[in-house]
Design a protein around this motif. Structure first.
Motif, short mmCIF file in Angstrom:
data_model
loop_
_atom_site.label_atom_id
_atom_site.label_comp_id
_atom_site.label_asym_id
_atom_site.label_seq_id
_atom_site.Cartn_x
_atom_site.Cartn_y
_atom_site.Cartn_z
N GLU A 1 6.44 3.79 11.28
CA GLU A 1 7.40 4.05 10.19
C GLU A 1 8.08 2.76 9.71
N VAL A 2 8.03 1.72 10.54
CA VAL A 2 8.61 0.43 10.15
C VAL A 2 7.91 -0.12 8.91
N TYR A 3 6.62 0.20 8.78
CA TYR A 3 5.86 -0.31 7.64
C TYR A 3 6.33 0.28 6.31
N ASP A 4 7.16 1.32 6.37
CA ASP A 4 7.72 1.88 5.14
C ASP A 4 8.58 0.85 4.41
N GLN A 5 9.03 -0.14 5.16
CA GLN A 5 9.86 -1.19 4.55
C GLN A 5 9.03 -2.19 3.75
N LEU A 6 7.72 -2.19 3.99
CA LEU A 6 6.82 -3.04 3.22
C LEU A 6 6.75 -2.53 1.78
N THR A 7 6.67 -3.44 0.84
CA THR A 7 6.51 -3.05 -0.56
C THR A 7 5.22 -3.66 -1.10
N GLU A 8 4.79 -3.19 -2.24
CA GLU A 8 3.58 -3.72 -2.86
C GLU A 8 3.76 -5.18 -3.26
N ALA A 9 5.01 -5.62 -3.39
CA ALA A 9 5.27 -7.03 -3.71
C ALA A 9 5.01 -7.93 -2.50
N ASP A 10 4.92 -7.33 -1.31
CA ASP A 10 4.70 -8.10 -0.09
C ASP A 10 3.23 -8.31 0.23
N ILE A 11 2.34 -7.71 -0.57
CA ILE A 11 0.92 -7.80 -0.29
C ILE A 11 0.16 -8.33 -1.51
#
Length: 204
Positions: free
Chosen positions: A119-129
């Motif tokens: 669930e931590v990966y929910d903090q990732l955004t498309e701007a981070d990849i």
């Protein structure tokens, strides 16, 4: 009136066929994503052939509300805290083909080892990849719980160890992933990757 009824029936039949096909495609896509995820090891292959390392491969589902995404870590099995490859795969369907797009992370170290609490990966955004354009793997279903495919011919750029482009051949089954990644220079000479065949990962 008769023409109207005939046209209406034709439309309903067309819609029905499309709906049936979409449902079938959706089932197959779910099948692929389901068998891809998990923790794999190439230990058996490494024990049988010293030219292969014991590699850990983890594929953890993330961003379930956005589609079919997998957070991927690849590392020497004894050094799983220091993966040499961190990626996000986006798996989608195009007709009878299944596309696994590859994304890199701008700050990959911040996300390593979070698979225990995905669930931590929910903090990732498309701007981070960032998409690795041309490096997507195109797969086809060749049987129940079996998908095979590869990257395009010379479409995936690579600068690793003097390479100009990379190629990947992949077979996914219910409990295994066979992956052969190779890098080639501008003259077509292989400069990295296994030479005898791909890595054979078995789901733990």
């Amino acid at each position: 009136m008769k023409k109207t009824i005939v046209l209406l029936v034709a439309v309903l039949l067309t819609v029905g066929c499309k709906t049936s096909q979409n449902q079938s495609d959706s089932t197959e896509l779910k099948e692929l994503v389901s068998i891809m995820q998990g923790h794999y090891s190439s230990e058996k292959q490494a024990l049988a052939d010293k030219d292969y390392y014991n590699i850990s491969l983890r594929m953890t589902p993330i961003w379930k509300s956005k589609g079919n995404y997998l957070f991927v870590e690849q590392a020497i099995f004894d050094k799983q805290d220091k993966p040499y490859r961190v990626r996000i795969y986006k798996v989608s369907q195009r007709g009878n083909e299944f596309i696994s797009e590859i994304y890199t992370l701008k700050d990959e170290k911040a996300w390593i080892g979070k698979w225990a609490t995905p669930e931590v990966y929910d903090q990732l955004t498309e701007a981070d990849i960032e998409l690795k354009s041309g490096c997507e793997v195109v797969l086809k279903r060749t049987g129940k719980n079996r998908f095979e495919g590869a990257t395009g011919d010379k479409t995936c750029p690579s600068e690793l160890r003097g390479a100009s482009w990379a190629n990947s051949k992949v077979t996914v089954t219910e409990n295994t992933i066979h992956s052969w990644d190779q890098g080639f220079d501008k003259d077509g000479k292989q400069v990295w990757g296994a030479t005898k065949g791909g890595y054979e990962f078995i789901k733990i």
